[in-house]
Design a protein around this motif. Structure first.
Motif, mmCIF file in Angstrom:
data_model
loop_
_atom_site.group_PDB
_atom_site.id
_atom_site.type_symbol
_atom_site.label_atom_id
_atom_site.label_comp_id
_atom_site.label_asym_id
_atom_site.label_seq_id
_atom_site.Cartn_x
_atom_site.Cartn_y
_atom_site.Cartn_z
ATOM 1 N N PHE A 102 109.318 74.262 67.625
ATOM 2 C CA PHE A 102 108.174 73.379 67.826
ATOM 3 C C PHE A 102 107.699 72.999 66.436
ATOM 4 O O PHE A 102 107.106 73.834 65.745
ATOM 5 C CB PHE A 102 107.055 74.082 68.592
ATOM 6 N N VAL A 162 111.286 79.036 67.501
ATOM 7 C CA VAL A 162 110.955 80.031 68.515
ATOM 8 C C VAL A 162 112.211 80.771 68.978
ATOM 9 O O VAL A 162 112.206 81.980 69.172
ATOM 10 C CB VAL A 162 110.246 79.352 69.710
ATOM 11 N N SER A 218 104.006 88.831 74.217
ATOM 12 C CA SER A 218 103.525 87.462 74.225
ATOM 13 C C SER A 218 104.070 86.692 73.028
ATOM 14 O O SER A 218 104.097 87.212 71.917
ATOM 15 C CB SER A 218 101.994 87.471 74.196
ATOM 16 N N GLY A 219 104.566 85.491 73.288
ATOM 17 C CA GLY A 219 105.088 84.668 72.205
ATOM 18 C C GLY A 219 106.539 84.931 71.882
ATOM 19 O O GLY A 219 107.096 84.350 70.955
ATOM 20 N N LYS A 265 109.809 83.741 76.289
ATOM 21 C CA LYS A 265 110.245 83.825 77.692
ATOM 22 C C LYS A 265 110.010 82.504 78.431
ATOM 23 O O LYS A 265 110.914 81.958 79.074
ATOM 24 C CB LYS A 265 109.499 84.965 78.412
ATOM 25 N N THR A 266 108.779 82.004 78.335
ATOM 26 C CA THR A 266 108.461 80.738 78.990
ATOM 27 C C THR A 266 109.318 79.599 78.448
ATOM 28 O O THR A 266 109.818 78.766 79.208
ATOM 29 C CB THR A 266 106.961 80.403 78.791
ATOM 30 N N GLU A 289 105.795 83.975 85.649
ATOM 31 C CA GLU A 289 104.518 84.666 85.895
ATOM 32 C C GLU A 289 103.774 84.065 87.081
ATOM 33 O O GLU A 289 102.602 83.718 86.975
ATOM 34 C CB GLU A 289 103.637 84.596 84.641
HETATM 35 N N1 LIG Z 1 104.265 73.193 72.969
HETATM 36 C C1 LIG Z 1 104.276 74.094 71.979
HETATM 37 N N2 LIG Z 1 103.938 73.732 70.727
HETATM 38 C C2 LIG Z 1 103.960 74.613 69.718
HETATM 39 N N3 LIG Z 1 104.326 75.904 69.853
HETATM 40 C C3 LIG Z 1 104.660 76.324 71.070
HETATM 41 C C4 LIG Z 1 104.653 75.451 72.206
HETATM 42 N N4 LIG Z 1 105.051 76.158 73.284
HETATM 43 C C5 LIG Z 1 105.284 77.412 72.851
HETATM 44 N N5 LIG Z 1 105.052 77.519 71.536
HETATM 45 C C6 LIG Z 1 105.231 78.735 70.711
HETATM 46 O O1 LIG Z 1 106.474 79.291 71.012
HETATM 47 C C7 LIG Z 1 106.414 80.708 71.019
HETATM 48 C C8 LIG Z 1 106.984 81.232 72.316
HETATM 49 O O2 LIG Z 1 106.132 80.819 73.366
HETATM 50 P P1 LIG Z 1 106.414 81.196 74.874
HETATM 51 O O3 LIG Z 1 105.364 80.547 75.674
HETATM 52 O O4 LIG Z 1 107.811 80.903 75.213
HETATM 53 O O5 LIG Z 1 106.192 82.767 74.851
HETATM 54 P P2 LIG Z 1 106.135 83.774 76.071
HETATM 55 O O6 LIG Z 1 107.145 84.824 75.787
HETATM 56 O O7 LIG Z 1 106.248 83.056 77.360
HETATM 57 O O8 LIG Z 1 104.684 84.387 75.896
HETATM 58 P P3 LIG Z 1 103.629 84.864 77.019
HETATM 59 O O9 LIG Z 1 104.045 86.233 77.434
HETATM 60 O O10 LIG Z 1 102.327 84.862 76.289
HETATM 61 O O11 LIG Z 1 103.662 83.865 78.128
HETATM 62 C C9 LIG Z 1 104.972 81.070 70.791
HETATM 63 O O12 LIG Z 1 104.810 81.435 69.449
HETATM 64 C C10 LIG Z 1 104.228 79.805 71.075
HETATM 65 O O13 LIG Z 1 103.062 79.721 70.276
#
Ligand SMILES: Nc1ncnc2c1ncn2[C@@H]1O[C@H](COP(=O)(O)OP(=O)(O)OP(=O)(O)O)[C@@H](O)[C@H]1O
Ligand SMILES: [Mg+2]
Lengths: 218, 268
Positions: free
Chosen positions: B28, B33, B53-54, B57-58, B189
């Motif tokens: 991003f 990431v 978190s972060g 996964k998402t 989730e």
């Molecule tokens: N649209 C975006 N713009 C900038 N950074 C992003 C964007 N989407 C995600 N990120 C960054 O990418 C990284 C991974 O995010 P992601 O949402 O995949 O984490 P996650 O494992 O799902 O976390 P969580 O358990 O909090 O849901 C994070 O550091 C997040 O800040």
């Protein structure tokens, strides 16, 4: 002094003028609503230079007085041979429609922007094609936010129709002025004209308010 | 709850993976990431992604659903490229239409449900079967009602989503995804936005799907008992990399990495 005889005499004449006011408002609103939507949507997908040109035109229409636009188009048209027969009323609702489309497009755009990103994501997850996403999901939701504001513009347009006098359309106010000119009963004529405007636009405004509240929730 | 057998039901040696990530990179802006991410998911396999978190996964789920653009690398679904393909050594983006054909095999359920508020429950469910798969309204409606029965909402077909509880909305969202008969279901989730007392119904529906279908599932959840019960494999992510992976019993009972241990103790 108020003269009831003149008032009674003026009423049918004013109402005839009011028909033109209504036609200009209704047709103008339809044109503005359709063109406004096209401006709001088409601009997103067009090549950059057309986009830029459209923006320039929109800025021009918004930043010049409606009367000037009416006069400009009216005289420009009458200079084109063969087009002299376009009735002034038609030029009137086209110009008013275009004028207000530039404002309505902004309402549409705000409405579209208010649709949550999750809605687009759900549409992608369902593999819906873009056109279907727009017509079945984005637009219906955007319109809920947009329709009250379109209604307010329609009322504003209604109140702008007296400018049509500039291109010699006999709408309500011109009819009142003409009546006053021939009878000197200006007071009766303009009072009645004001009452007719009020009687039409006040209930409409209330209706829009109610609509706004009803559309706020599903 | 009877324990689910821990082998994918339809995995066969010859078939392509349901999902394959090849050298996937996702940034991003300046933030990377995911980098050099490689993994496969077998057909019928249910994989849970866990991690702090972060950890990305998402982002992984959104990449599979084509909600995010791949920065580099390739994703394959059933062995076919999803968004980019390698054509004579060049990385070429596929036409949108082709990608959309591919995504019809994939369904996703979101944390925030994302039902269409301007449609009834039934209209939400039949929208894609009618307008993407070309089914008749009658056929799609019949199937939708069966799905609603299955998620315990047979009486809500004509309700508007905003009139339903979060748990009911999420079950409609599951029915909507299932109506496309997806080969792959992505669940991010899906119970996190729900009041605790509504979580059970939604997990119950998902357990039922896990037990009675062979849909490949890629899920992110904080419901560790649920993950343990339904998944064949758990992948622990950290900083966009797979830190460790294995059957749920192994990851939950005997994690190899200190980071996995501390992550699990923070969520269990
Ligand atoms: N649209 C975006 N713009 C900038 N950074 C992003 C964007 N989407 C995600 N990120 C960054 O990418 C990284 C991974 O995010 P992601 O949402 O995949 O984490 P996650 O494992 O799902 O976390 P969580 O358990 O909090 O849901 C994070 O550091 C997040 O800040
Ligand atoms: Mg996440």
């Amino acid at each position: 002094m108020w003269n009831w005889e003149f008032a009674v005499e003026a009423l049918p004449i004013l109402l005839r003028g009011f028909v033109n006011t209504l036609i200009a408002t209704v047709v103008g609103t339809v044109i503005a609503a359709i063109l406004g939507l096209i401006l709001a949507v088409a601009i997103r997908g067009l090549p950059r230079w057309i986009n830029w040109l459209v923006r320039l035109l929109v800025a021009f229409v918004r930043n010049t007085p409606l009367v000037v636009q009416l006069l400009f188009v009216y005289y420009a048209f009458s200079d084109i041979p063969g087009l002299v027969d376009v009735p002034a009323l038609v030029i009137g609702f086209i110009v008013i429609g275009i004028h207000y489309s530039t404002y309505m497009s902004e309402s549409y755009r705000a409405g579209i922007d208010s649709v949550p990103p999750g809605q687009f994501e759900a549409a992608t997850a369902l593999s819906l094609p873009p056109v279907r996403t727009f017509t079945a999901i984005v637009l219906p939701q955007a319109l809920r936010a947009t329709i009250p504001s379109l209604g307010n513009y329609a009322v504003a347009m209604f109140k702008d129709t007296p400018f049509l006098f500039a291109i010699s359309v006999v709408e309500l106010v011109t009819a009142a002025k003409n009546f006053g000119g021939s009878t000197f009963a200006y007071t009766e004529a303009f009072t009645l004209a004001g009452i007719i405007f009020l009687a039409a636009s006040y209930p409409t405004s209330l209706l829009i308010q109610r609509l706004d509240r009803r559309l706020a929730t599903y | 709850m009877p324990p689910t057998e821990n082998t994918p039901t339809t995995a066969s040696a010859s078939s392509s993976p349901a999902i394959e990530f090849t050298d996937v990179e996702k940034s991003f802006g300046p933030t990377t990431v995911l980098k050099n991410l490689n993994f496969t998911v077998a057909p019928g396999e249910r994989v849970t992604l866990i991690g702090p978190s972060g950890s990305g996964k998402t982002t992984i789920l959104r990449l599979v659903m084509t909600l995010e653009e791949l920065t580099d690398g390739y994703i394959f679904v059933d062995g076919q490229p999803l968004t980019f393909e390698n054509r004579g050594g060049k990385r070429v983006e596929l036409p949108k239409k082709r990608t959309r054909e591919m995504t019809t095999r994939i369904g996703m359920v979101f944390q925030q449900f994302n039902l269409f508020p301007n449609m009834t429950v039934l209209e939400n469910i039949i929208e894609a079967p009618v307008h993407v798969l070309g089914k008749s309204k009658a056929e799609a409606s019949k199937e939708a009602k069966e799905l609603l029965e299955r998620v315990g909402l047979a009486d809500k077909a004509d309700a508007h989503p905003t009139r339903l509880s979060g748990g009911q909305q999420q079950r409609v969202a599951i029915a909507r995804a299932l109506a496309m008969s997806p080969e792959i279901l992505l669940l991010d989730e899906v119970t996190s936005a729900l009041d605790p007392e509504l979580v059970g119904d939604v997990l119950g529906v998902l357990r039922d799907i896990a037990e009675t279908t062979d849909i490949t599932m890629l899920l992110v959840t904080h419901e560790m008992q649920f993950a343990r019960d339904v998944s064949h494999r758990v992948m622990m992510f950290d900083g966009g990399q797979v830190l460790e992976e294995g059957p749920p019993d192994q990851i939950f009972n005997n994690p190899q990495h200190e980071r996995t241990r501390s992550f699990l103790s923070s969520v269990l």
